[in-house]
Design a protein around this motif. Structure first.
Motif, short mmCIF file in Angstrom:
data_model
loop_
_atom_site.label_atom_id
_atom_site.label_comp_id
_atom_site.label_asym_id
_atom_site.label_seq_id
_atom_site.Cartn_x
_atom_site.Cartn_y
_atom_site.Cartn_z
N ALA A 181 0.83 -1.20 0.00
CA ALA A 181 0.00 0.00 0.00
C ALA A 181 0.87 1.25 0.00
N LEU A 232 1.20 4.19 -2.96
CA LEU A 232 1.05 5.63 -2.73
C LEU A 232 2.23 6.43 -3.24
N ILE A 288 0.79 7.51 -9.88
CA ILE A 288 0.35 6.20 -9.41
C ILE A 288 1.04 5.14 -10.26
N SER A 319 -1.86 -0.37 -8.68
CA SER A 319 -3.11 -0.34 -7.94
C SER A 319 -2.95 -1.20 -6.70
N VAL A 324 -1.06 13.18 0.02
CA VAL A 324 -1.04 11.93 0.77
C VAL A 324 0.06 12.01 1.82
N VAL A 373 -0.72 4.94 7.01
CA VAL A 373 -1.68 4.22 6.17
C VAL A 373 -2.69 3.47 7.04
N SER A 427 -7.93 0.20 4.35
CA SER A 427 -8.20 0.78 3.03
C SER A 427 -6.96 0.82 2.14
N THR A 472 -4.91 3.28 2.10
CA THR A 472 -4.69 4.68 1.73
C THR A 472 -4.27 5.48 2.97
N SER A 473 -3.77 6.69 2.72
CA SER A 473 -3.41 7.56 3.83
C SER A 473 -4.62 7.82 4.72
#
Length: 303
Positions: free
Chosen positions: A88, A92, A108, A111, A221, A225, A229, A231-232
């Protein structure tokens, strides 16, 4: 003060004549830890898992200790601080030394696909099994453990009191000066600040979303994390500082609080650990008798 791992480091000892020896001890310990677990060195031990295909890997006692600390931390925080978020973090854009992405827009590259949780990692002595495709990121606990170990090593080797600061992680060992170790708690020059006195053998750790920030396709970001999710964290708290008997314990509590938001604050209250939380508006909230001696900033304060 010097730079290491992209952050500011410092050491203070109660025997000024021992400062150079203290710095040498710390440098040696940090090199050992960096070689074991850096995500940014091609020759680090942790990179061996990338080509292991999920097979067991024999590691050094240093890396085994770092992984054990990370897994214990994941268990203690019920997975809020999870060492299997490496994929992850890479997704990011944090796939190189922070100095190379700071202030830049990072595209990016991949994914993020949910990875197995920390319970999928097996540690048996110095044999570690990491499922194929899972990338470890020990950053949440390795720096704190490094501070603890450096402080202990300096105090034992030089028979003195010592304070070691690695970024927002502060560990002490041995006898403190009269009045305790005086520490400024402030997350940037424009943030509210406190000075606190802490006794020898205690630690303070600060987790923050204000630092280690970059942009990805125009979206801001940061490095903390949410394992759920990938994500940040959309943080309720921009900064959390916690005091504990070890830097690892303090860092786990502060990071978990940022990940969990308001629920994390309730969890902190239940631990009894003294804590200082700064919300998005810059309002400071103190929990469990946070040892404030003197407010030196201009931020608003609420009980």
């Amino acid at each position: 003060m010097w730079r290491v791992w992209g952050l500011e480091a410092s050491v203070v000892v109660t025997k000024p004549e021992s400062i150079q020896s203290a710095r040498s001890i710390i440098d040696e310990r940090l090199r050992e830890i960096d070689l074991a677990c850096s995500r940014f060195r091609n020759d680090s031990e942790i990179r061996a898992f990338e080509n292991a295909g999920g097979m067991p890997v024999e590691v050094s006692s240093t890396l085994a200790r770092l992984i054990r600390t990370a897994l214990d931390g994941a268990e203690r925080t019920d997975g809020a601080v999870d060492p299997t978020i490496g994929a992850a973090v890479v997704a990011l854009g944090y796939d190189r030394d922070f100095a190379l992405i700071e202030g830049r827009d990072v595209p990016i590259k991949t994914s993020f696909v949910s990875t197995p949780q920390w319970t999928s990692v097996r540690l048996d002595g110095q044999t570690v099994t990491v499922p194929s495709g899972v990338q470890l990121d020990l950053g949440a606990t390795a720096k704190a453990l490094a501070a603890d170990e450096c402080a202990c090593a300096v105090s034992m080797s030089l028979d003195c009191g010592v304070l070691v600061c690695l970024g927002g992680d502060i560990a002490t060992a041995g006898p403190a000066p009269d009045g305790g170790w005086i520490v400024l708690v402030q997350d940037g020059h424009d943030a509210p600040a406190d000075t606190v006195a802490i006794p020898g053998g205690t630690s303070i750790a600060t987790s923050s979303t204000r630092k280690r920030r970059w942009s990805q396709n125009g979206r801001h970001v940061h490095h903390i994390v949410d394992p759920r999710s990938g994500t940040s964290v959309d943080a309720a708290w921009q900064t959390v500082t916690v005091g504990a008997d070890s830097c690892v314990s303090a860092n786990l509590a502060s990071t978990a609080c940022i990940v969990r938001g308001f629920e994390g604050a309730r969890d902190l209250l239940n631990t009894g650990l003294p804590a200082r939380l700064v919300d998005r508006a810059g309002v400071v909230r103190l929990l469990n008798g946070w040892p404030t001696d003197d407010a030196v900033g201009t931020g608003r304060r609420e009980p």
